[in-house]
Design an enzyme around this catalytic site. Structure first.
Site, mmCIF file in Angstrom:
data_model
loop_
_atom_site.group_PDB
_atom_site.id
_atom_site.type_symbol
_atom_site.label_atom_id
_atom_site.label_comp_id
_atom_site.label_asym_id
_atom_site.label_seq_id
_atom_site.Cartn_x
_atom_site.Cartn_y
_atom_site.Cartn_z
ATOM 1 C CD GLU A 1 46.153 -33.447 21.363
ATOM 2 O OE1 GLU A 1 45.826 -32.996 21.821
ATOM 3 O OE2 GLU A 1 45.400 -33.521 20.432
ATOM 4 C CG ASP B 1 39.867 -35.440 12.685
ATOM 5 O OD1 ASP B 1 40.870 -35.038 12.838
ATOM 6 O OD2 ASP B 1 38.856 -34.736 13.791
ATOM 7 C CB THR B 2 42.938 -33.519 9.863
ATOM 8 O OG1 THR B 2 44.203 -34.382 9.559
ATOM 9 C CG2 THR B 2 42.762 -32.597 10.722
ATOM 10 C CD GLU C 1 46.204 -32.703 15.950
ATOM 11 O OE1 GLU C 1 45.623 -31.559 15.813
ATOM 12 O OE2 GLU C 1 45.750 -34.228 16.275
ATOM 13 N N GLY D 1 37.744 -31.954 20.375
ATOM 14 C CA GLY D 1 38.121 -31.220 21.084
ATOM 15 C C GLY D 1 37.069 -31.093 22.604
ATOM 16 N NE ARG E 1 33.780 -35.273 11.866
ATOM 17 C CZ ARG E 1 35.629 -35.602 12.781
ATOM 18 N NH1 ARG E 1 35.814 -34.529 12.486
ATOM 19 N NH2 ARG E 1 35.360 -36.354 13.400
ATOM 20 C CB SER F 1 38.410 -37.537 20.639
ATOM 21 O OG SER F 1 37.663 -38.024 20.974
#
Length: 387
Positions: free
Chosen positions: A270, A277-278, A258, A152, A356, A150
């Site tokens: 995906e 998160d977005t 996505e 990236g 993050r 996850s």
């Protein structure tokens, strides 16, 4: 109506989920691999276990006997969910959904082969030689990803042959489960990416949030904004694909679906069976319910008649630049001077480079462009320093 919810994963998305659940009077037990995770800070109870240890996971479920089991991360022994459903537990959205979407191979084969959704060309590989062979078929440039990861982690873009071996090493050392099979994807020359938050209800029609645009670096989201620019025909195509795949997987909840947008086409990318998160941009009050409130209401079986766009918004991540413990957050006063803004500091106890640590939010009820909102969100984020 009070339910006992077992939340598997306790990151920043889980924290907002717990807050939304408690506002509706629910009881939440959070689980993660380390103590002091963000969601643990606001939950009723907590458990610290390795969720890739199926026996440990079984013990926690048997101990708490939850009404709902809600996965928040990928690093879970998801095949156990089928047994939990047989025992009468409600897995969100469903055992099939959680098991399929935690593994890129299962969801990509479902989308491309079973449901015939438009996707990038892809191959699998389990060795360095297999990776080279897959790339010879897919071509360069291409994208390499671990099947389970996850944000990236372990993901690389192959631009030249010299990138192949480093990409293989990254995929085997940085994925959620360590060494594993990988997927090699055709690089789509897209104009933009969107997340279509999709809400499947226990009883009621499938709903779609206004599309969210986002920008990534290192395979991880850096900015998101709502609404995203998309043509009516592309939006309809994305909604049809999202409804098709979520219907097949089954269950109630919110899904982050996505897509890549080219000039004329929409490609399924995906799928996450949980808040995305977005979608943190919805914390800026962009729609009638934020994504966490939607998830809670849906899994409880509460009706959601509609989702309305209230105002434009944008988000930008606040990243750590160094590794360490007991993070020191500076610049809150400067960030709070900004108009039409908000922020979230997640409370993670340990920093890592590019981890993050928070998110800056901004919004506008006026005729202000998304471009201006994006710039303001990035400016707000830049005022916060984590060391």
């Amino acid at each position: 109506m009070r339910k006992k919810i077992l939340l598997l994963g306790s990151g920043e998305l889980g924290k907002e989920f717990v807050i939304a659940a408690q506002r509706l009077g629910q009881y939440v037990i959070t689980v993660d691999s380390y103590d002091g995770a963000p969601a643990m800070q606001v939950a009723h109870e907590k458990e610290v276990i390795d969720m890739l240890d199926g026996d440990a996971l079984d013990r926690v479920v048997a101990k708490h006997k939850p009404d709902l089991i809600v996965p928040e991360i990928e690093a879970i022994r998801t095949e156990r969910f089928y047994e939990y459903e047989k025992q009468g537990y409600q897995v969100v959205p469903s055992a099939k959904a959680a098991n399929f979407t935690m593994n890129r191979k299962a969801i990509r084969d479902l989308a491309s082969q079973t449901l015939a959704l438009k996707t990038a060309k892809y191959k699998y590989a389990s060795t360095l030689e297999g990776l080279k062979e897959a790339i010879s078929t897919i071509g360069i440039p291409c994208v390499v990803k671990p099947l389970m990861s996850s944000s990236g982690k372990g993901q690389s873009v192959i631009k030249t042959e010299s990138d192949i071996e480093p990409a293989w090493i990254a995929s085997q050392t940085k994925g959620r489960t360590g060494a594993s099979e990988i997927i090699v994807e055709e690089f789509i020359s897209f104009e933009s990416e969107i997340t279509l938050l999709t809400v499947t209800q226990k009883s009621g029609r499938t709903l779609f949030c206004p599309p969210i645009g986002h920008r990534q670096e290192r395979g991880d989201y850096q900015e998101s904004w709502q609404p995203a620019e998309i043509s009516d025909s592309q939006l309809k195509s994305a909604q049809e694909m999202a409804e098709k795949v979520t219907k097949d997987l089954g269950g109630a909840g919110i899904w982050g679906v996505e897509f890549f947008l080219t000039k004329d086409d929409v490609y399924f990318s995906e799928l996450s069976p949980r808040p995305h998160d977005t979608g943190m941009v919805t914390l800026a009050g962009t729609q009638s319910f934020n994504e966490f409130e939607l998830h809670v209401r849906t899994i409880l079986g509460l009706p959601i008649p509609e989702i309305l766009l209230v105002r434009k918004g944008a988000s930008a991540v606040i990243l750590a630049q160094t590794e360490g413990q007991v993070p020191n957050i500076q610049g809150l006063d400067k960030a709070c001077e900004m108009p039409e803004s908000d922020l979230r500091i997640f409370g993670k106890p340990i920093t890592k480079k590019y981890r993050r640590m928070g998110v800056a939010l901004t919004y506008s009820d006026k005729d202000e462009s998304i471009s201006m909102l994006r710039k303001r969100a990035v400016l707000i984020a830049s005022k916060i320093k984590v060391d």
